[in-house]
Design a protein around this motif. Structure first.
Motif, mmCIF file in Angstrom:
data_model
loop_
_atom_site.group_PDB
_atom_site.id
_atom_site.type_symbol
_atom_site.label_atom_id
_atom_site.label_comp_id
_atom_site.label_asym_id
_atom_site.label_seq_id
_atom_site.Cartn_x
_atom_site.Cartn_y
_atom_site.Cartn_z
ATOM 1 N N HIS A 52 0.838 -1.191 0.000
ATOM 2 C CA HIS A 52 0.000 0.000 0.000
ATOM 3 C C HIS A 52 0.875 1.244 0.000
ATOM 4 O O HIS A 52 2.022 1.205 0.447
ATOM 5 C CB HIS A 52 -0.888 0.041 1.241
ATOM 6 N N GLY A 53 0.327 2.342 -0.484
ATOM 7 C CA GLY A 53 1.056 3.594 -0.491
ATOM 8 C C GLY A 53 0.134 4.768 -0.243
ATOM 9 O O GLY A 53 -1.094 4.664 -0.356
ATOM 10 N N ARG A 54 0.726 5.890 0.111
ATOM 11 C CA ARG A 54 0.023 7.161 0.262
ATOM 12 C C ARG A 54 0.932 8.225 -0.352
ATOM 13 O O ARG A 54 1.936 8.614 0.239
ATOM 14 C CB ARG A 54 -0.215 7.506 1.743
ATOM 15 N N PHE A 55 0.585 8.687 -1.556
ATOM 16 C CA PHE A 55 1.407 9.725 -2.161
ATOM 17 C C PHE A 55 0.598 10.501 -3.195
ATOM 18 O O PHE A 55 -0.489 10.095 -3.595
ATOM 19 C CB PHE A 55 2.679 9.138 -2.787
ATOM 20 N N VAL A 56 1.147 11.629 -3.614
ATOM 21 C CA VAL A 56 0.525 12.477 -4.627
ATOM 22 C C VAL A 56 1.120 12.121 -5.980
ATOM 23 O O VAL A 56 2.335 12.242 -6.174
ATOM 24 C CB VAL A 56 0.765 13.966 -4.329
ATOM 25 N N PRO A 57 0.309 11.701 -6.960
ATOM 26 C CA PRO A 57 0.836 11.336 -8.283
ATOM 27 C C PRO A 57 1.098 12.573 -9.139
ATOM 28 O O PRO A 57 0.389 12.833 -10.124
ATOM 29 C CB PRO A 57 -0.263 10.443 -8.863
ATOM 30 N N ARG A 58 2.093 13.333 -8.771
ATOM 31 C CA ARG A 58 2.381 14.575 -9.486
ATOM 32 C C ARG A 58 2.709 14.326 -10.959
ATOM 33 O O ARG A 58 2.451 15.165 -11.817
ATOM 34 C CB ARG A 58 3.546 15.298 -8.813
ATOM 35 N N GLY A 59 3.296 13.171 -11.254
ATOM 36 C CA GLY A 59 3.645 12.861 -12.631
ATOM 37 C C GLY A 59 2.437 12.710 -13.533
ATOM 38 O O GLY A 59 2.560 12.757 -14.757
ATOM 39 N N GLU A 60 1.266 12.517 -12.933
ATOM 40 C CA GLU A 60 0.017 12.436 -13.694
ATOM 41 C C GLU A 60 -0.817 13.709 -13.532
ATOM 42 O O GLU A 60 -1.992 13.736 -13.885
ATOM 43 C CB GLU A 60 -0.800 11.226 -13.221
ATOM 44 N N GLY A 61 -0.207 14.736 -12.968
ATOM 45 C CA GLY A 61 -0.921 15.985 -12.766
ATOM 46 C C GLY A 61 -1.730 16.044 -11.493
ATOM 47 O O GLY A 61 -2.499 16.986 -11.292
ATOM 48 N N GLY A 62 -1.577 15.052 -10.617
ATOM 49 C CA GLY A 62 -2.328 15.044 -9.376
ATOM 50 C C GLY A 62 -1.816 16.074 -8.391
ATOM 51 O O GLY A 62 -0.630 16.440 -8.408
ATOM 52 N N CYS A 63 -2.713 16.544 -7.508
ATOM 53 C CA CYS A 63 -2.290 17.494 -6.471
ATOM 54 C C CYS A 63 -2.770 17.062 -5.087
ATOM 55 O O CYS A 63 -2.500 17.742 -4.107
ATOM 56 C CB CYS A 63 -2.783 18.902 -6.786
ATOM 57 N N SER A 64 -3.492 15.944 -5.015
ATOM 58 C CA SER A 64 -3.996 15.457 -3.735
ATOM 59 C C SER A 64 -3.496 14.043 -3.469
ATOM 60 O O SER A 64 -3.238 13.275 -4.400
ATOM 61 C CB SER A 64 -5.533 15.468 -3.723
ATOM 62 N N ARG A 65 -3.407 13.701 -2.214
ATOM 63 C CA ARG A 65 -2.887 12.396 -1.812
ATOM 64 C C ARG A 65 -3.844 11.269 -2.198
ATOM 65 O O ARG A 65 -5.052 11.387 -2.046
ATOM 66 C CB ARG A 65 -2.646 12.388 -0.305
ATOM 67 N N GLU A 66 -3.270 10.192 -2.688
ATOM 68 C CA GLU A 66 -4.040 9.011 -3.036
ATOM 69 C C GLU A 66 -3.648 7.839 -2.147
ATOM 70 O O GLU A 66 -2.494 7.715 -1.738
ATOM 71 C CB GLU A 66 -3.798 8.597 -4.492
ATOM 72 N N ALA A 67 -4.620 6.965 -1.873
ATOM 73 C CA ALA A 67 -4.344 5.671 -1.259
ATOM 74 C C ALA A 67 -4.244 4.659 -2.392
ATOM 75 O O ALA A 67 -5.170 4.541 -3.199
ATOM 76 C CB ALA A 67 -5.471 5.289 -0.307
ATOM 77 N N ARG A 68 -3.131 3.950 -2.465
ATOM 78 C CA ARG A 68 -2.909 2.994 -3.544
ATOM 79 C C ARG A 68 -2.678 1.601 -2.973
ATOM 80 O O ARG A 68 -2.033 1.447 -1.934
ATOM 81 C CB ARG A 68 -1.713 3.405 -4.399
ATOM 82 N N VAL A 69 -3.188 0.596 -3.671
ATOM 83 C CA VAL A 69 -3.011 -0.799 -3.282
ATOM 84 C C VAL A 69 -2.545 -1.567 -4.511
ATOM 85 O O VAL A 69 -3.173 -1.488 -5.571
ATOM 86 C CB VAL A 69 -4.325 -1.420 -2.767
ATOM 87 N N GLN A 70 -1.438 -2.284 -4.360
ATOM 88 C CA GLN A 70 -0.937 -3.098 -5.460
ATOM 89 C C GLN A 70 -1.640 -4.459 -5.480
ATOM 90 O O GLN A 70 -2.097 -4.959 -4.452
ATOM 91 C CB GLN A 70 0.577 -3.294 -5.327
ATOM 92 N N THR A 71 -1.694 -5.071 -6.645
ATOM 93 C CA THR A 71 -2.325 -6.382 -6.815
ATOM 94 C C THR A 71 -1.710 -7.395 -5.857
ATOM 95 O O THR A 71 -0.487 -7.463 -5.711
ATOM 96 C CB THR A 71 -2.152 -6.852 -8.268
ATOM 97 N N LEU A 72 -2.568 -8.178 -5.219
ATOM 98 C CA LEU A 72 -2.110 -9.075 -4.156
ATOM 99 C C LEU A 72 -1.305 -10.266 -4.663
ATOM 100 O O LEU A 72 -0.206 -10.540 -4.171
ATOM 101 C CB LEU A 72 -3.319 -9.596 -3.372
#
Length: 481
Positions: A314-334
């Motif tokens: 899991h991660g918590r980061f801002v995808p600035r490379g995609e133009g994001g400006c807000s934090r996302e919660a991300r989950v990788q495939t199990l």
């Protein structure tokens, strides 16, 4: 070790530990006294920093208490896994536009089963995609059964500078109950070898609250561990997880369930012994002396950015490379094979991504920050909530003020934190605090809506339960609904 989560509480289901266990949460909250939701708070442009977690999903066997995302397979194509870990690390670092990686943590599974070559390859990829400062904390979780001196030396050469050893117990009968591979003698040998190669940076994990474990047996085991350990120790109350062999035995009546008062006594006994030995109780389950706090785990508890690489991470980061400006919660495939297919096709195996609302970010900050002895500072709260201060939320009459008057909570110039006795009852304090936050954040309830639950004394139950692997995710529940 990475934070591994604690049990859901009434107002929120919160999983903290090796990045994982998050959830989509609910929609954006509304500002105090208005019907409109506050605008998301953009992350600052600089400094773009993050911690990095790398998940190695394989084990030689599954322990009787474990329900983490791990796999026991006849053979592992390590070259293929290594290539995908390298590719995903590069891709996610590019998407985040992180300039500097503050720490790296290899968790699992059993990452000490990976070769030093794999560890080195991932670290080289990280250093090539972002700045990895000299001396940055780089931790490897290890089992005593896969930590020969030669292997540990190889990990040190690959770039590991901190070790977290899953000792769990120094009693052979308890180790058999837990389904561990190693013996108590092997655990002692592994810790001694690790301390020789990583002096001052060798942590050990211990479990308490095992079926049939007495207070005296726990105290003796902890005393033995204190004679062996380095400057960091993590204590986790055994949590019975659905689908595990140990839970089936306890729930089936074959093994007894430890009484809650006994668990609380074990926790307080451990705290007293460790503090007397010079350890700082800096987080619910973690103790350190001589400044040996885990930099990586602190990044979770301080709600800083982190990137999760590998199956189920899991991660918590801002995808600035995609133009994001807000934090996302991300989950990788199990599942590892499915994850590798996605990495090869898309560069990463992100299965789920959710933009966190401002309220959800504050809920995570509160639930994680209160696990530490420093609590939630005014400065950190202001980063996520520049318009609604910590005092505006918790300094007014309400549950938080009641908890302060009862001696469980403190709000002062440093911020909001639990008292020493309140820290052990965090799972009981959080529902009221989260409800107060939600009420201050949202407009007044419409007539006819149920009132929020009242205060009352927290129940006597330790929160030092199995933390590890999952960094916090919050799924908000209703407050008095």
């Amino acid at each position: 070790m990475a934070t591994r989560g604690w049990r859901p509480v009434a107002a929120a289901a919160i999983a903290a530990a090796r990045p994982g266990g998050g959830g989509p949460g609910r929609g954006p909250g509304a500002g105090p006294g208005s019907g409109a939701a506050p605008e998301p708070v953009p992350e600052p442009a600089t400094p773009a920093t993050a911690a990095l977690y790398v998940h190695w999903p394989y084990c030689r066997k599954r322990c009787s208490y474990c329900n983490f995302n791990k796999y026991v397979v006849p053979t592992v194509d390590e070259a293929a896994v290594r290539a995908c870990l390298v590719q995903e690390a590069r891709t996610l670092l590019h998407l985040s536009q992180v300039q500097s990686v503050t720490s790296v943590f290899f968790g699992g599974g059993t990452p000490s089963l990976a070769s030093p070559r794999t560890i080195a390859a991932v670290l080289e990829a990280v250093a090539g995609a972002a700045h990895l400062p000299m001396g940055a904390e780089v931790t490897l979780e290890a089992n005593p059964s896969s930590t020969s001196p030669a292997r540990l030396a190889g990990f040190r050469e690959a770039g590991i500078n901190r070790l977290s050893i899953g000792v769990q117990s120094l009693d052979d009968a308890e180790l058999r109950l837990l389904g561990r591979e190693h013996t108590a003698a092997e655990a002692r040998g592994a810790v001694e070898a690790a301390r020789g190669l990583f002096p001052g940076r060798t942590s050990i994990d211990l479990l308490f609250g095992l079926p049939r474990q007495s207070q005296d047996a726990w105290a003796r085991g902890l005393a033995a561990a204190l004679g062996l350990c380095d400057d960091h120790i993590s204590l986790y109350q055994l949590t019975l997880e659905r689908g595990t062999a140990l839970a089936a035995q306890v729930w089936g009546g074959t093994l007894p369930t430890p009484p809650q008062d006994l668990l609380a006594d074990m926790y307080q006994t451990a705290r007293a012994m460790l503090v007397a030995a010079g350890f700082r109780h800096y987080e619910v389950s973690n103790f350190a002396r001589k400044g040996a706090l885990s930099t990586h785990n602190l990044s979770y508890w301080r709600a800083e950015q982190y990137i999760g690489v590998g199956p189920g991470a899991h991660g918590r980061f801002v995808p600035r490379g995609e133009g994001g400006c807000s934090r996302e919660a991300r989950v990788q495939t199990l599942e590892p094979d499915a994850w590798m297919r996605e990495v090869r096709s898309h560069g990463h195996g992100t299965r789920r991504r959710v933009v966190l609302s401002p309220l959800e970010q504050l809920e995570e900050l509160l639930a994680l920050g209160l696990r530490t002895d420093e609590g939630v500072t005014h400065e950190r709260w202001g980063h996520f909530s520049p318009q609604l201060s910590l005092r505006a939320v918790f300094g007014e009459p309400g549950e938080a003020q009641d908890l302060q008057q009862q001696g469980w909570l403190l709000l002062d110039g440093g911020g909001l934190r639990c008292s020493a006795r309140g820290l052990a009852l965090l799972d009981s304090l959080l529902p009221a605090l989260l409800c107060q936050l939600q009420r201050r954040w949202a407009p007044p309830a419409a007539p006819g809506r149920a009132a929020a639950p009242g205060g009352g004394a927290p129940r006597r139950s330790p929160t030092g339960d199995r933390a590890g692997g999952e960094a916090a995710g919050v799924v908000s529940g209703g407050c008095g609904e």
